[in-house]
Design an enzyme around this catalytic site. Structure first.
Site, mmCIF file in Angstrom:
data_model
loop_
_atom_site.group_PDB
_atom_site.id
_atom_site.type_symbol
_atom_site.label_atom_id
_atom_site.label_comp_id
_atom_site.label_asym_id
_atom_site.label_seq_id
_atom_site.Cartn_x
_atom_site.Cartn_y
_atom_site.Cartn_z
ATOM 1 N N GLU A 10 0.773 -1.227 0.159
ATOM 2 C CA GLU A 10 -0.119 0.006 -0.133
ATOM 3 C C GLU A 10 0.913 1.285 0.013
ATOM 4 O O GLU A 10 1.940 1.229 0.216
ATOM 5 C CB GLU A 10 -1.007 0.031 1.347
ATOM 6 C CG GLU A 10 -2.344 -0.430 1.027
ATOM 7 C CD GLU A 10 -3.149 0.398 0.381
ATOM 8 O OE1 GLU A 10 -2.648 1.425 -0.203
ATOM 9 O OE2 GLU A 10 -4.490 0.006 -0.006
ATOM 10 N N ARG A 93 -7.429 0.965 13.105
ATOM 11 C CA ARG A 93 -6.314 1.240 12.636
ATOM 12 C C ARG A 93 -6.054 2.269 11.774
ATOM 13 O O ARG A 93 -7.046 2.497 11.050
ATOM 14 C CB ARG A 93 -5.453 -0.086 12.413
ATOM 15 C CG ARG A 93 -6.011 -0.693 10.868
ATOM 16 C CD ARG A 93 -4.661 -1.601 10.200
ATOM 17 N NE ARG A 93 -5.380 -2.138 9.059
ATOM 18 C CZ ARG A 93 -5.437 -1.703 7.954
ATOM 19 N NH1 ARG A 93 -5.066 -0.478 7.620
ATOM 20 N NH2 ARG A 93 -5.915 -2.337 6.839
ATOM 21 N N ASP A 196 -9.635 2.070 -3.873
ATOM 22 C CA ASP A 196 -8.517 2.094 -2.791
ATOM 23 C C ASP A 196 -7.672 3.299 -3.027
ATOM 24 O O ASP A 196 -8.328 4.155 -2.764
ATOM 25 C CB ASP A 196 -7.790 0.650 -2.916
ATOM 26 C CG ASP A 196 -7.269 0.236 -1.623
ATOM 27 O OD1 ASP A 196 -6.876 0.926 -0.962
ATOM 28 O OD2 ASP A 196 -6.892 -0.830 -1.426
#
Length: 291
Positions: A10, A93, A196
């Site tokens: 990521e 998170r 995303d």
């Protein structure tokens, strides 16, 4: 280009001063740096899932890990906590993050799954870490705070809340860092799956990674229309950034977590990092956190 597989690769960013691609593997709790010259991947392990990394003006990195902001000194591998947030949400998170045009670090949170496909809804938020280490909450009740970037004229902030399957545009005040007035910009088509990570190119168009859609798509914020699709050789495409010496190459991260064994056997490239060339458009350099 990077064969070393990531469980959840990521937040790729191009670091000019190191001539390297920096990224995270969230679920392996690592910040990584790949050199296209040596083809070597170096990594620093941290003590929590790390959702995002950004460059600091003074060298090193600012990271969002667990539910805290921290600095990472690459040479010593020291992690220094700046601030803890959301201590009342032990299942949350940090996820994606990026630095704005004035050197503030925007990063958002999400709830982890408690079982496959099961997560508490609207537990996430979007925060801004200022250079003086103060923090404001920009958005609340998000599901999965994700891809973000700013228009070239610095008047618009773009943001993805993945479970809305959409990209939203906000007015953005470059002087205060505040965002307001969300508008739907683009809703993903069924085959594009879930949005995303995201980045902007030098023509002001947005590139969105489609997790489980195996592609990145280019969107025109002026018209709200998709204008290009680039398919990649694995389904779980997580994020993208421009890099290379003139920012004409696109780097794309992927994941293998979330694929069952039968699918993994058919997906030899899952978790690798790809380079797309020949797009005919360049990106712009990363902003640096101003502290």
């Amino acid at each position: 280009v990077v064969k070393e597989k990531n469980r959840m690769g990521e937040c790729p960013i191009w670091e000019e001063r190191e001539n390297a691609l920096v990224y995270v593997d969230i679920n392996s709790q690592k910040v990584c740096r790949w050199s296209p010259v040596t083809n070597e991947v170096q990594s620093v392990s941290v003590d929590a899932r790390v959702g995002s990394v950004a460059l600091r003006q003074c060298g090193g990195y600012v990271i969002a890990l667990g539910t805290r902001f921290a600095f990472l000194d690459w040479d010593t591998q020291a992690v220094t906590t700046i601030l803890e947030l959301e201590q009342d949400k032990p299942n949350n998170r940090f996820n994606d993050g990026k630095v704005d045009p004035k050197g503030r670090f925007f990063a958002g949170t999400m709830a982890e799954e408690t079982a496959p496909g099961v997560r508490a809804r609207r537990q996430g938020a979007l925060y801004t870490l200022f250079p003086d280490h103060s923090v404001i909450k920009q958005l609340d009740q998000l599901d999965i705070s994700n891809g973000l970037d700013w228009s070239l004229d610095h008047r618009t902030f773009f943001h993805i809340d993945s479970l809305s399957y959409a990209v939203h545009a906000f007015s953005y005040d470059v002087h205060t860092g505040k965002i307001a007035c969300p508008k739907l910009l683009y809703h993903l088509e069924k085959e594009e799956q879930m949005p995303d990570g995201m980045c902007i190119d030098a023509e002001g168009k947005l590139w969105v990674a489609c997790i489980d859609g195996g592609r990145v798509i280019r969107i025109d914020p002026e018209t709200g229309k998709r204008i290009q699709t680039v398919r990649l050789p694995t389904p779980r495409i997580t994020s993208c950034c421009f890099g290379g010496k003139d920012y004409s190459e696109m780097y794309v991260t992927s994941a293998y977590d979330g694929l069952d064994e039968a699918t993994l056997a058919k997906e030899p490239h899952a978790g690798e990092i790809f380079k797309i060339t020949g797009l005919g458009v360049k990106g712009i350099p990363q902003n640096l956190y101003a502290a």
